[in-house]
Scaffold this motif. Structure first.
Motif, PDB file in Angstrom:
ATOM      1  N   SER A 155       0.958  -1.352   0.067  1.00 57.50           N
ATOM      2  CA  SER A 155      -0.010   0.022   0.012  1.00 57.50           C
ATOM      3  C   SER A 155       0.780   1.201   0.064  1.00 57.50           C
ATOM      4  CB  SER A 155      -0.899   0.160   1.067  1.00 57.50           C
ATOM      5  OG  SER A 155      -1.600   1.243   1.082  1.00 57.50           O
TER       6      SER A 155
ATOM      7  N   PRO B 274      -6.949   0.139 -11.195  1.00 55.00           N
ATOM      8  CA  PRO B 274      -7.791  -0.833 -10.087  1.00 55.00           C
ATOM      9  C   PRO B 274      -8.348  -2.044 -10.810  1.00 55.00           C
ATOM     10  CG  PRO B 274      -7.922   1.578  -9.429  1.00 55.00           C
ATOM     11  CD  PRO B 274      -7.755   1.571 -10.894  1.00 55.00           C
TER      12      PRO B 274
ATOM     13  N   ARG C  32      -3.699  -4.877  -8.823  1.00 56.31           N
ATOM     14  CA  ARG C  32      -4.021  -3.574  -8.256  1.00 56.31           C
ATOM     15  C   ARG C  32      -5.437  -3.610  -7.742  1.00 56.31           C
ATOM     16  NH1 ARG C  32      -1.748   2.309 -10.313  1.00 56.31           N
ATOM     17  NH2 ARG C  32      -2.696   3.284  -8.495  1.00 56.31           N
TER      18      ARG C  32
ATOM     19  N   ASP D 158      -6.927  -1.267  -5.648  1.00 55.51           N
ATOM     20  CA  ASP D 158      -7.657   0.067  -5.704  1.00 55.51           C
ATOM     21  C   ASP D 158      -6.348   1.203  -5.875  1.00 55.51           C
ATOM     22  OD1 ASP D 158      -6.340   0.613  -3.046  1.00 55.51           O
ATOM     23  OD2 ASP D 158      -7.922  -0.734  -2.220  1.00 55.51           O
ATOM     24  N   ALA D 159      -6.544   2.425  -5.653  1.00 54.95           N
ATOM     25  CA  ALA D 159      -5.845   3.271  -5.999  1.00 54.95           C
ATOM     26  C   ALA D 159      -4.466   3.173  -5.272  1.00 54.95           C
ATOM     27  CB  ALA D 159      -6.149   4.693  -5.501  1.00 54.95           C
TER      28      ALA D 159
ATOM     29  N   CYS E 103     -11.841   0.455   2.486  1.00 54.22           N
ATOM     30  CA  CYS E 103     -12.370   0.234   1.193  1.00 54.22           C
ATOM     31  C   CYS E 103     -13.585  -0.416   1.108  1.00 54.22           C
ATOM     32  CB  CYS E 103     -11.110  -0.440   0.480  1.00 54.22           C
ATOM     33  SG  CYS E 103      -9.903   0.209   0.302  1.00 54.22           S
TER      34      CYS E 103
ATOM     35  N   ILE F  30     -19.553  -3.968  -4.942  1.00 56.00           N
ATOM     36  CA  ILE F  30     -18.132  -3.946  -5.615  1.00 56.00           C
ATOM     37  C   ILE F  30     -17.751  -4.664  -6.592  1.00 56.00           C
ATOM     38  CG2 ILE F  30     -17.763  -3.542  -2.966  1.00 56.00           C
ATOM     39  CD1 ILE F  30     -16.932  -6.639  -3.006  1.00 56.00           C
TER      40      ILE F  30
ATOM     41  N   TYR G  20     -18.382   3.916  -0.962  1.00 58.80           N
ATOM     42  CA  TYR G  20     -19.394   3.558  -2.034  1.00 58.80           C
ATOM     43  C   TYR G  20     -20.748   3.916  -1.503  1.00 58.80           C
ATOM     44  CZ  TYR G  20     -18.826  -0.974  -0.134  1.00 58.80           C
ATOM     45  OH  TYR G  20     -18.537  -2.067   0.675  1.00 58.80           O
TER      46      TYR G  20
END
Length: 347
Positions: free
Chosen positions: A139, A158, A171, A173-174, A213, A236, A339
């Motif tokens: 991370s 992602p 990957r 996420d960001a 997340c 998701i 989200y």
């Protein structure tokens, strides 16, 4: 997984079968929030699926559309009971001419056994990856730069995957990536990441990032408890409603199109003295002695206290009074997820 022993000893990390611990969790959490960390993902374990029938085999068992998965992409998916309850949450991607499935280590053995029961005459081989391959979480704010300088493949975005020399990088996420690599390459990759200022960290830091997340992990404590939508899995991208039959599909589809969902997964905050564990029940005044939910993931928070993902009765969440263990237990506060919970899935 002996390949971790010398690395963890040198980093001052202690470990048991399912977690990594350190003497300075607070510093690790601070680094997880705004720095760069690398986490041995010993709480996860992989399965390799290979053979000419592997695509159809997995497609017919899992909640997502394996046939339409691009070669450079990953997907969340699940393996469910006939009653539609999730037995395993998984990350799946193409690897080594077949597929890689990663799930909680404490459900891995049972899921591998169940999957093998479905093989019959299919031309597919399912192998445990745990002894031959290592899983490492990274991370970092500048994730692409960090991976590149460490000589690792760099996924484009992602939920994309990039591979080279037997190493897969997914990957998530960001800021996060999962690295799946041969055990014999682990020490070299760990050292190169360390040269880039990436700090070793324990399992708690990775769990905290999962909570941030809104990504659930089914473990033994929550196995066979929840339909996919209760875990926000369709939000998701873990469910495809057009792909056809798989175990539990009728229940999952009925929940989506005909039923009214009564439970959702939320993020909760609590004080540091809250004795919270995965699987603990939650209560609300309007429901009396009847539990309204269960903790799915629990982690210490960088600012103190705990953060958790929990499946709750929507009514209880709307009323906002949630207590741990009993109505006399510690009160937990609702917090936002990354989200919205009213998203209509496009699949």
């Amino acid at each position: 997984m002996e390949y971790w022993n010398s690395i963890l000893a040198a980093a001052g990390l202690e470990h048991d079968a399912l977690s990594i611990k350190s003497a300075d969790t607070a510093a690790e959490l601070a680094a997880a929030r705004s720095g760069a960390i690398m986490v041995p993902l010993v709480h996860l374990r992989g399965i390799a699926a290979e053979g000419e029938d592997a695509t159809d085999f997995l497609h017919n068992l899992f909640s997502n559309d394996v046939r339409k998965l691009p070669d450079d992409a990953a997907q969340w998916t699940s393996f469910n009971s006939p009653k539609g309850r999730m037995l395993a949450s998984m990350l799946l991607w193409h690897a080594d001419g077949g597929y890689r499935l990663v799930m909680a280590a404490d459900v891995h053995e049972g899921i591998l056994k169940k999957l093998r029961m479905f093989v019959l005459r299919s031309k597919v081989a399912l192998q445990d990856c745990g002894e031959a391959r290592a899983l490492l979480g990274v991370s970092c704010d500048a994730l692409a730069e960090c991976l590149a300088k460490a000589g690792l493949p760099v996924p484009a975005a992602p939920m994309k995957c990039s591979q080279r020399n037997g190493i897969s990088v997914v990957r998530l996420d960001a800021r996060r990536a999962l690295v799946d690599l041969p055990a014999e390459q682990l020490a070299e990759v760990w050292a190169r990441l360390g040269e880039q200022g990436v700090r070793p960290a324990g399992t708690a830091a990775w769990h905290w990032l999962d909570v941030q997340c809104g990504i659930p992990l089914i473990t033994q404590a929550t196995q066979d408890d929840f339909v996919a939508q209760m875990l926000n899995y369709e939000i998701i991208g873990g469910v495809n409603f057009k792909k056809g039959c798989y175990p539990g599909q009728e229940i999952v589809a009925r929940t989506q199109y005909l039923g009214k969902l009564k439970k959702r997964m939320y993020r909760l905050l609590g004080p540091g003295n809250a004795p919270a564990h995965v699987g603990d029940e939650l209560f609300a005044p309007a429901f009396g002695d009847q539990a309204v939910g269960k903790l799915v993931t629990v982690a210490p928070a960088p600012n103190g206290g705990i953060e958790a993902l929990a499946v709750l009765q929507i009514q209880a969440a709307d009323e906002g009074q949630i207590f741990l263990g009993s109505l006399d237990g510690t009160r937990l506060r609702l917090a936002s997820l990354p989200y919205p919970l009213d998203v209509v899935p496009v699949s």
